[in-house]
Design an enzyme around this catalytic site. Structure first.
Site, PDB file in Angstrom:
ATOM      1  N   SER A   9      49.162  47.139  50.414  1.00 38.71           N
ATOM      2  CA  SER A   9      49.238  45.685  50.277  1.00 38.71           C
ATOM      3  C   SER A   9      50.385  45.313  49.355  1.00 38.71           C
ATOM      4  O   SER A   9      50.377  45.659  48.167  1.00 38.71           O
ATOM      5  CB  SER A   9      47.935  45.131  49.700  1.00 38.71           C
ATOM      6  OG  SER A   9      48.150  43.783  49.342  1.00 38.71           O
ATOM      7  N   HIS A  34      50.238  45.659  54.746  1.00 39.75           N
ATOM      8  CA  HIS A  34      49.167  44.663  54.599  1.00 39.75           C
ATOM      9  C   HIS A  34      49.731  43.472  53.825  1.00 39.75           C
ATOM     10  O   HIS A  34      50.298  43.616  52.742  1.00 39.75           O
ATOM     11  CB  HIS A  34      47.984  45.297  53.868  1.00 39.75           C
ATOM     12  CG  HIS A  34      46.761  44.447  53.834  1.00 39.75           C
ATOM     13  ND1 HIS A  34      45.907  44.329  54.913  1.00 39.75           N
ATOM     14  CD2 HIS A  34      46.240  43.671  52.856  1.00 39.75           C
ATOM     15  CE1 HIS A  34      44.907  43.519  54.593  1.00 39.75           C
ATOM     16  NE2 HIS A  34      45.096  43.085  53.348  1.00 39.75           N
ATOM     17  N   ASP A  36      48.855  39.835  52.317  1.00 40.83           N
ATOM     18  CA  ASP A  36      47.729  39.016  51.851  1.00 40.83           C
ATOM     19  C   ASP A  36      48.132  37.566  51.620  1.00 40.83           C
ATOM     20  O   ASP A  36      48.824  37.247  50.658  1.00 40.83           O
ATOM     21  CB  ASP A  36      47.190  39.591  50.534  1.00 40.83           C
ATOM     22  CG  ASP A  36      46.339  40.821  50.754  1.00 40.83           C
ATOM     23  OD1 ASP A  36      45.430  40.774  51.612  1.00 40.83           O
ATOM     24  OD2 ASP A  36      46.574  41.827  50.067  1.00 40.83           O
ATOM     25  N   MET A  38      47.053  33.883  50.601  1.00 40.96           N
ATOM     26  CA  MET A  38      45.994  33.145  49.880  1.00 40.96           C
ATOM     27  C   MET A  38      46.449  31.709  49.664  1.00 40.96           C
ATOM     28  O   MET A  38      47.613  31.465  49.332  1.00 40.96           O
ATOM     29  CB  MET A  38      45.731  33.802  48.528  1.00 40.96           C
ATOM     30  CG  MET A  38      45.361  35.265  48.619  1.00 40.96           C
ATOM     31  SD  MET A  38      44.914  35.926  47.016  1.00 40.96           S
ATOM     32  CE  MET A  38      44.811  37.677  47.399  1.00 40.96           C
ATOM     33  N   HIS A  67      46.549  39.343  56.607  1.00 41.53           N
ATOM     34  CA  HIS A  67      45.173  39.014  56.202  1.00 41.53           C
ATOM     35  C   HIS A  67      45.170  37.595  55.642  1.00 41.53           C
ATOM     36  O   HIS A  67      45.688  37.345  54.551  1.00 41.53           O
ATOM     37  CB  HIS A  67      44.722  40.047  55.147  1.00 41.53           C
ATOM     38  CG  HIS A  67      43.384  39.759  54.545  1.00 41.53           C
ATOM     39  ND1 HIS A  67      42.944  40.376  53.384  1.00 41.53           N
ATOM     40  CD2 HIS A  67      42.367  38.931  54.932  1.00 41.53           C
ATOM     41  CE1 HIS A  67      41.735  39.933  53.088  1.00 41.53           C
ATOM     42  NE2 HIS A  67      41.366  39.054  54.000  1.00 41.53           N
ATOM     43  N   MET A  69      43.541  34.668  53.920  1.00 35.68           N
ATOM     44  CA  MET A  69      42.457  34.187  53.059  1.00 35.68           C
ATOM     45  C   MET A  69      42.702  32.701  52.825  1.00 35.68           C
ATOM     46  O   MET A  69      43.084  32.257  51.738  1.00 35.68           O
ATOM     47  CB  MET A  69      42.448  34.978  51.742  1.00 35.68           C
ATOM     48  CG  MET A  69      41.949  36.399  51.913  1.00 35.68           C
ATOM     49  SD  MET A  69      42.500  37.489  50.606  1.00 35.68           S
ATOM     50  CE  MET A  69      44.130  37.910  51.219  1.00 35.68           C
ATOM     51  N   MET A 138      35.641  43.653  53.452  1.00 32.00           N
ATOM     52  CA  MET A 138      36.138  43.535  52.073  1.00 32.00           C
ATOM     53  C   MET A 138      35.286  44.398  51.141  1.00 32.00           C
ATOM     54  O   MET A 138      34.065  44.326  51.154  1.00 32.00           O
ATOM     55  CB  MET A 138      36.085  42.085  51.593  1.00 32.00           C
ATOM     56  CG  MET A 138      37.021  41.114  52.286  1.00 32.00           C
ATOM     57  SD  MET A 138      38.765  41.600  52.304  1.00 32.00           S
ATOM     58  CE  MET A 138      39.134  41.690  50.547  1.00 32.00           C
ATOM     59  N   GLY A 145      44.233  41.732  43.392  1.00 33.65           N
ATOM     60  CA  GLY A 145      44.257  43.184  43.511  1.00 33.65           C
ATOM     61  C   GLY A 145      43.624  43.802  42.276  1.00 33.65           C
ATOM     62  O   GLY A 145      43.335  43.112  41.295  1.00 33.65           O
ATOM     63  N   ASP A 172      39.280  46.847  52.787  1.00 35.44           N
ATOM     64  CA  ASP A 172      40.263  46.230  51.892  1.00 35.44           C
ATOM     65  C   ASP A 172      39.633  45.907  50.544  1.00 35.44           C
ATOM     66  O   ASP A 172      38.668  45.140  50.476  1.00 35.44           O
ATOM     67  CB  ASP A 172      40.760  44.937  52.563  1.00 35.44           C
ATOM     68  CG  ASP A 172      41.839  44.229  51.776  1.00 35.44           C
ATOM     69  OD1 ASP A 172      42.375  44.813  50.824  1.00 35.44           O
ATOM     70  OD2 ASP A 172      42.141  43.073  52.136  1.00 35.44           O
ATOM     71  N   GLY A 174      39.782  47.686  46.329  1.00 35.63           N
ATOM     72  CA  GLY A 174      39.187  48.714  45.470  1.00 35.63           C
ATOM     73  C   GLY A 174      39.288  50.133  45.985  1.00 35.63           C
ATOM     74  O   GLY A 174      38.663  51.040  45.431  1.00 35.63           O
ATOM     75  N   GLY A 194      46.227  48.552  47.535  1.00 33.45           N
ATOM     76  CA  GLY A 194      47.129  47.703  46.765  1.00 33.45           C
ATOM     77  C   GLY A 194      47.557  48.423  45.509  1.00 33.45           C
ATOM     78  O   GLY A 194      48.541  49.171  45.486  1.00 33.45           O
TER      79      GLY A 194
END
Ligand code: DX5
Ligand code: ZN
Length: 213
Positions: A9, A34, A36, A38, A67, A69, A138, A145, A172, A174, A194
């Site tokens: 990510s 990836h 992200d 947001m 992705h 969000m 998730m 991250g 995705d 952790g 990430g």
């Protein structure tokens, strides 16, 4: 055995030089980038949008895994497809019309996935399993991250695999070298990484280890 793929990510990459983050991830052995997105509404953070997608696309030799969000993803999915997304995933609870959003992405010839936050049940996606390409589970509450993985989410992975053994499942949040095996043993074949990748002292080795190699 299914080959495990890794999607670094770029949320954990260098925001002042995103092209470099993409090129590095590829050099380290990434299978996807990836991306992200947001919006500061669906999650408490703001990252980047379509212009960044378009800007990095020429540097990406591997598929862009976008992705979203964001609330009302239906308003933007076609623009992300036009600007370089190869896979678009969105949260069904953020959409006013999940089916129409899936169709918009498919009509652009791109792959589509639905995303479930840790507190969201698989019931939200059951109606769509026949028409989507993947499910993104998730491992943390999205927004940032570097959070700790919530292992209970793997129950959902196992349930989906029981219902649809062929479904591609991405995880995705952790993911790290220590928990990757437990995650892939449950049926996940694409790991987002990430901080574990971009903050690693040896990212190439980290990606190899995430793949179980
Ligand atoms: C979470 C994002 C993730 C995040 C993963 O809000 O959707 O993709 O960047 O980062 P790590 O791997 O550090 O948890
Ligand atoms: Zn993500």
């Amino acid at each position: 055995m299914t080959k495990i793929k890794v999607a670094p990510s770029i949320l954990s990459g260098d925001f002042a030089n995103m092209a470099k983050s993409v090129k590095l991830a590829q050099k380290w052995g990434a299978d996807y980038i990836h991306f992200d997105v947001m919006d500061g509404v669906y999650v408490n953070n703001i990252t980047f949008g379509m212009p960044m997608c378009k800007a990095i696309k020429p540097y990406a030799k591997i598929p862009l895994d976008v992705h979203l969000m964001i609330v009302e993803p239906e308003k933007y999915v076609e623009r992300f497809c036009d600007d370089g997304a190869d896979i678009v995933t969105f949260h069904p609870d953020a959409s006013k019309d999940v089916l129409a959003t899936i169709q918009k992405i498919k009509n652009k010839g791109k792959k589509v996935g639905l995303v479930l936050n840790p507190d969201k049940p698989i019931d939200l996606i059951l109606d769509y399993l026949d028409i989507i390409d993947m499910v993104l589970i998730m491992g943390v509450y999205p927004g940032f991250g570097g959070q700790k993985f919530i292992p209970e989410v793997l129950e959902k992975v196992k349930k989906i695999k029981e219902l649809r053994p062929d479904m591609t499942i991405e995880l995705d949040g952790g993911v790290n070298e220590q928990n990757a095996k437990e995650i892939t043993d449950s049926g996940v074949t694409i790991l987002v990484g990430g901080s574990s990748v971009f903050n690693s002292t040896n990212p190439k080795r980290t990606i190899r280890r995430l793949k179980g190699l």
